[in-house]
Design an enzyme around this catalytic site. Structure first.
Site, PDB file in Angstrom:
ATOM      1  CG  ASP A 198      -0.472  -0.750   2.736  1.00 16.83           C
ATOM      2  OD1 ASP A 198       0.780   0.197   2.263  1.00 16.83           O
ATOM      3  OD2 ASP A 198      -0.961  -0.772   3.744  1.00 16.83           O
ATOM      4  CD  GLU A 244      -8.818   1.165   8.026  1.00 18.33           C
ATOM      5  OE1 GLU A 244      -8.896   0.096   8.475  1.00 18.33           O
ATOM      6  OE2 GLU A 244      -8.344   2.440   7.700  1.00 18.33           O
TER       7      GLU A 244
END
Ligand code: GLP
Length: 233
Positions: A67, A143
């Site tokens: 990421d 998430e």
């Protein structure tokens, strides 16, 4: 899922580095998925120390970071590009063309995500991926609520994740978005090693250990993978 409970963070880092080094020595063309964050710092230290003694450790290794923050330049001190240079890439003989990190400052960020997936596929996919664990169960920047079939894309960071990573942004301008590999992208890695250490991770570790699989808790997707090792303290 194979669990290894180690005596402390140092031993966990030794074990993670051992798995890392074994993989690249066994297959010098290994494609690695790499994490950032505080947890893998000592693993990288150990890998760097070992590779300084060896000739051409990383010359054919390919890496894909999990990421990167969106909306900041690569050279920003808080970027994962900077992190990887500071903890690994500055000290090893990797070909910069083989060290992939999403470009969070790309003009067309959706195209950047698609390009990242294409480059990963062109490299033959991930052989071995190391992951950290967010205290809310996130893996990479996936998430809670992320579908397990998600791929590389732009995501909105939760307030708790922004707070956990705020120390890298002393001006208070913590990014609100990031590019992350998706859960499906990560699960395609042939092997996965999750590192989790520290008081703040205990609740997440216990939830993972419970074996309950739910998209409320992204790390639980790892139960669907046949070759996951969890290193914990
Ligand atoms: C960040 C990263 C994750 C990392 C997690 C845990 O949000 N995007 O990839 O695993 O934080 O970080 P730490 O190891 O610092 O607790």
């Amino acid at each position: 899922m194979n669990w290894e409970t180690l005596p402390d963070y140092d031993v966990l880092s030794d074990r993670a580095a051992e798995i890392f080094l074994e993989a690249i020595l066994r297959n010098p063309r290994t494609v690695l998925g790499l994490p950032t964050g505080r947890t893998p710092v000592k693993m990288y230290e150990r890998v760097v120390a070992a590779c300084c003694r060896k000739y051409h450790c990383f010359s054919d290794v390919v890496t894909f970071n999990l990421d990167e923050y969106a909306g900041i330049e690569r050279t920003h001190p808080g970027s994962y590009y900077t992190f990887m240079k500071q903890h690994l890439f500055n000290f090893i003989d990797i070909d910069p063309a083989n060290a992939h990190i999403p470009n969070g400052a790309a003009a067309d960020i959706e195209a950047e995500c698609a390009r990242y997936e294409r480059d990963l596929a062109a490299a033959g996919g991930l052989d071995l991926t190391f992951l950290g664990l967010g205290s809310n169960g996130h893996i990479a920047f996936n998430e809670p609520g992320t579908p397990f079939d998600s791929r590389t894309r732009v995501v909105t960071l939760t307030e708790s994740t922004r707070a956990a990573n705020a120390s890298l942004f002393p001006d208070g301008r913590v990014p609100t978005h990031a590019i992350t590999m998706g859960i499906a992208t990560i699960l395609e890695s042939k092997s996965i090693v999750l590192l989790a250490s520290g008081e703040k991770k205990q609740a997440a570790i216990e939830r993972l250990r419970s074996g309950e699989i739910s998209d409320d808790f992204p790390a639980s997707a790892l139960w669907k993978h046949p070759d996951v090792t969890v290193l914990t303290v």
